[in-house]
Write a protein that holds these residues in place. Structure first.
Motif, PDB file in Angstrom:
ATOM      1  N   ARG A 122      -4.604  -6.373  -4.722  1.00 42.92           N
ATOM      2  CA  ARG A 122      -4.143  -5.154  -5.375  1.00 42.92           C
ATOM      3  C   ARG A 122      -5.366  -4.295  -5.709  1.00 42.92           C
ATOM      4  NH1 ARG A 122       1.128  -4.406  -4.639  1.00 42.92           N
ATOM      5  NH2 ARG A 122       1.416  -3.305  -6.626  1.00 42.92           N
ATOM      6  N   SER A 123      -5.125  -3.127  -6.259  1.00 43.65           N
ATOM      7  CA  SER A 123      -6.236  -2.277  -6.698  1.00 43.65           C
ATOM      8  C   SER A 123      -6.472  -2.487  -8.193  1.00 43.65           C
ATOM      9  CB  SER A 123      -5.920  -0.803  -6.425  1.00 43.65           C
ATOM     10  OG  SER A 123      -5.058  -0.286  -7.435  1.00 43.65           O
ATOM     11  N   SER A 180      -7.351  -7.372   3.101  1.00 45.44           N
ATOM     12  CA  SER A 180      -7.878  -7.868   1.825  1.00 45.44           C
ATOM     13  C   SER A 180      -6.832  -8.665   1.063  1.00 45.44           C
ATOM     14  CB  SER A 180      -8.348  -6.697   0.964  1.00 45.44           C
ATOM     15  OG  SER A 180      -7.245  -6.013   0.392  1.00 45.44           O
ATOM     16  N   VAL A 199      -3.639   4.734   0.332  1.00 40.90           N
ATOM     17  CA  VAL A 199      -4.331   5.344   1.473  1.00 40.90           C
ATOM     18  C   VAL A 199      -3.813   6.761   1.592  1.00 40.90           C
ATOM     19  CG1 VAL A 199      -4.612   5.345   3.982  1.00 40.90           C
ATOM     20  CG2 VAL A 199      -4.776   3.189   2.701  1.00 40.90           C
ATOM     21  N   ASN A 226     -10.145  -0.958  -3.391  1.00 35.89           N
ATOM     22  CA  ASN A 226      -9.130  -1.234  -2.365  1.00 35.89           C
ATOM     23  C   ASN A 226      -8.199  -0.046  -2.119  1.00 35.89           C
ATOM     24  OD1 ASN A 226      -8.268  -3.035  -0.423  1.00 35.89           O
ATOM     25  ND2 ASN A 226      -6.614  -3.852  -1.696  1.00 35.89           N
ATOM     26  N   SER A 227      -8.722   1.161  -2.203  1.00 37.62           N
ATOM     27  CA  SER A 227      -7.970   2.378  -1.906  1.00 37.62           C
ATOM     28  C   SER A 227      -8.887   3.299  -1.111  1.00 37.62           C
ATOM     29  CB  SER A 227      -7.500   3.070  -3.189  1.00 37.62           C
ATOM     30  OG  SER A 227      -6.515   2.292  -3.858  1.00 37.62           O
ATOM     31  N   HIS A 228      -8.289   4.179  -0.296  1.00 36.71           N
ATOM     32  CA  HIS A 228      -9.083   4.971   0.632  1.00 36.71           C
ATOM     33  C   HIS A 228      -8.576   6.406   0.710  1.00 36.71           C
ATOM     34  CE1 HIS A 228     -10.898   1.245   2.307  1.00 36.71           C
ATOM     35  NE2 HIS A 228      -9.690   0.729   2.047  1.00 36.71           N
ATOM     36  N   SER A 273      -7.435  -2.302   6.512  1.00 39.04           N
ATOM     37  CA  SER A 273      -8.415  -2.828   5.559  1.00 39.04           C
ATOM     38  C   SER A 273      -7.738  -3.318   4.284  1.00 39.04           C
ATOM     39  CB  SER A 273      -9.436  -1.735   5.226  1.00 39.04           C
ATOM     40  OG  SER A 273     -10.328  -2.156   4.221  1.00 39.04           O
ATOM     41  N   VAL A 274      -6.790  -2.537   3.776  1.00 37.53           N
ATOM     42  CA  VAL A 274      -6.067  -2.938   2.565  1.00 37.53           C
ATOM     43  C   VAL A 274      -5.267  -4.208   2.820  1.00 37.53           C
ATOM     44  CG1 VAL A 274      -4.213  -2.293   0.980  1.00 37.53           C
ATOM     45  CG2 VAL A 274      -5.949  -0.603   1.613  1.00 37.53           C
ATOM     46  N   PRO A 281      -2.628  -0.365  -4.086  1.00 39.46           N
ATOM     47  CA  PRO A 281      -3.623   0.352  -3.288  1.00 39.46           C
ATOM     48  C   PRO A 281      -3.024   1.614  -2.655  1.00 39.46           C
ATOM     49  CG  PRO A 281      -3.716  -2.003  -2.836  1.00 39.46           C
ATOM     50  CD  PRO A 281      -2.483  -1.776  -3.666  1.00 39.46           C
ATOM     51  N   VAL A 325       0.855  -1.187   0.000  1.00 38.77           N
ATOM     52  CA  VAL A 325       0.000   0.000   0.000  1.00 38.77           C
ATOM     53  C   VAL A 325       0.888   1.233   0.000  1.00 38.77           C
ATOM     54  CG1 VAL A 325      -0.187  -0.075   2.530  1.00 38.77           C
ATOM     55  CG2 VAL A 325      -1.875   1.211   1.199  1.00 38.77           C
TER      56      VAL A 325
END
Length: 332
Positions: A296-297, A293, A257, A273-275, A289-290, A255, A232
């Motif tokens: 990947r994104s 899971s 963040v 899968n990104s925030h 969270s990433v 991903p 990430v």
């Protein structure tokens, strides 16, 4: 068409911009006061005073202005393209050529020069013939019109590769999880202390070891390996324009963040899968969270609009429209 590109520092994304514009058939000459890839190695005084202060700006500015004035008077440039509000006054002080001004972020939204830099930047934007900004936030901050053109990403360079292969190449532990922080820790707006605290918080409640990986002195051509080796990307910044790290991560399906800065929410809106976190306290939970899971994104699906080539085409459109408007007319 012949364009003089002016900048205070040779950041990697600026060199990429010049390269793609040249690939589109535009002759570009570059004048800058120093190159960030070799900053002040042999200039002891400038190394000591380096920073966002009036003395440093005065020394660097006087050196760059002589180059700009000499170039604008002796060469047949069609356009002066000033990159960054920090050097905007120098481009406007040349008497003959139309000016395109590109703003990067901190030059408009930051607090440099004791808080006076944004006011200087806004004044220079009003005097320029065309203004380019990176995000809607930047456009809204200006007293004049501007075109939003995010900085571009080279999708042929930044692409997904096998994560195990990438970790072996960069020497990272294949049994740990890795949070990428690709910025110098001393850059205050990037908030390394917050990144460090966030990963420490994650480690207290995550079964596997999570490591914060600072990568800020690698060659740009090596960065795809780090994006693919990481689990990430963490961007806890205070301010941004259109951060290239986010788009490069997207192109590698890494991903992300991030805090809610610049155009990050727009870029990551459809990405899985990104925030984008509206509060610092949400960063650790988003990273967990990433990591939980293990996926990947799908960011690469959404970088088409910010390809390097697309950015170059849009800049070329601005050049051409400006020349049509100013055909046969001196700027002053």
């Amino acid at each position: 068409m012949k364009v003089l590109q002016i900048t205070g520092s040779g950041m990697e994304f600026f060199h990429e911009q010049v390269r793609i514009i040249r690939d589109l058939g535009i002759q570009c000459d570059v004048r800058y006061s120093h190159d960030m890839r070799g900053t002040h190695r042999d200039e002891s005084l400038l190394r000591v005073i380096s920073g966002h202060n009036p003395l440093y700006y005065a020394i660097r500015g006087s050196s760059l202005y002589s180059k700009v004035l000499r170039s604008s008077l002796t060469a047949e440039y069609d356009i002066i393209h000033v990159n960054s509000g920090l050097v905007a006054p120098l481009g406007l002080l040349q008497p003959q050529r139309p000016v395109v001004l590109t703003l990067w972020g901190d030059d408009l939204l930051g607090d440099r020069l004791g808080g006076y830099q944004p006011a200087i930047t806004k004044f220079c934007a009003e005097q320029s013939d065309r203004v380019i900004v990176r995000s809607q936030e930047m456009k809204d901050a200006l007293p004049c019109d501007a075109t939003i053109i995010p900085s571009g990403v080279d999708v042929s360079k930044f692409r997904p590769i096998d994560s195990t292969e990438a970790r072996d190449a960069v020497g990272w532990d294949t049994t740990a999880r890795h949070v990428l922080f690709p910025y110098p820790p001393q850059r205050e707006k990037k908030r390394y202390p917050l990144a460090k605290r966030t990963v420490e918080t994650v480690n207290r409640s995550f079964d596997e070891t999570v490591r914060l990986q600072q990568v800020y002195d690698a060659d740009h051509d090596e960065m795809p390996l780090y994006y693919n080796a990481a689990d990430v990307l963490l961007l806890p910044s205070l301010r941004e324009g259109s951060p290239n790290t986010v788009k490069e991560a997207m192109a590698c399906n890494l991903p992300v963040v991030s805090t809610d800065v610049g155009d990050v929410r727009e870029r990551l809106g459809p990405v899985s899968n990104s925030h984008v976190c509206s509060d610092d306290s949400q960063l650790a939970e988003a990273i967990r969270s990433v990591l939980d899971s293990g996926e990947r994104s799908d960011g690469r699906e959404y970088v088409e609009g910010v390809r390097l080539e697309r950015m170059g085409e849009r800049i070329l459109d601005i050049y051409e429209s400006l020349l049509e408007e100013t055909a046969g007319v001196s700027r002053r």
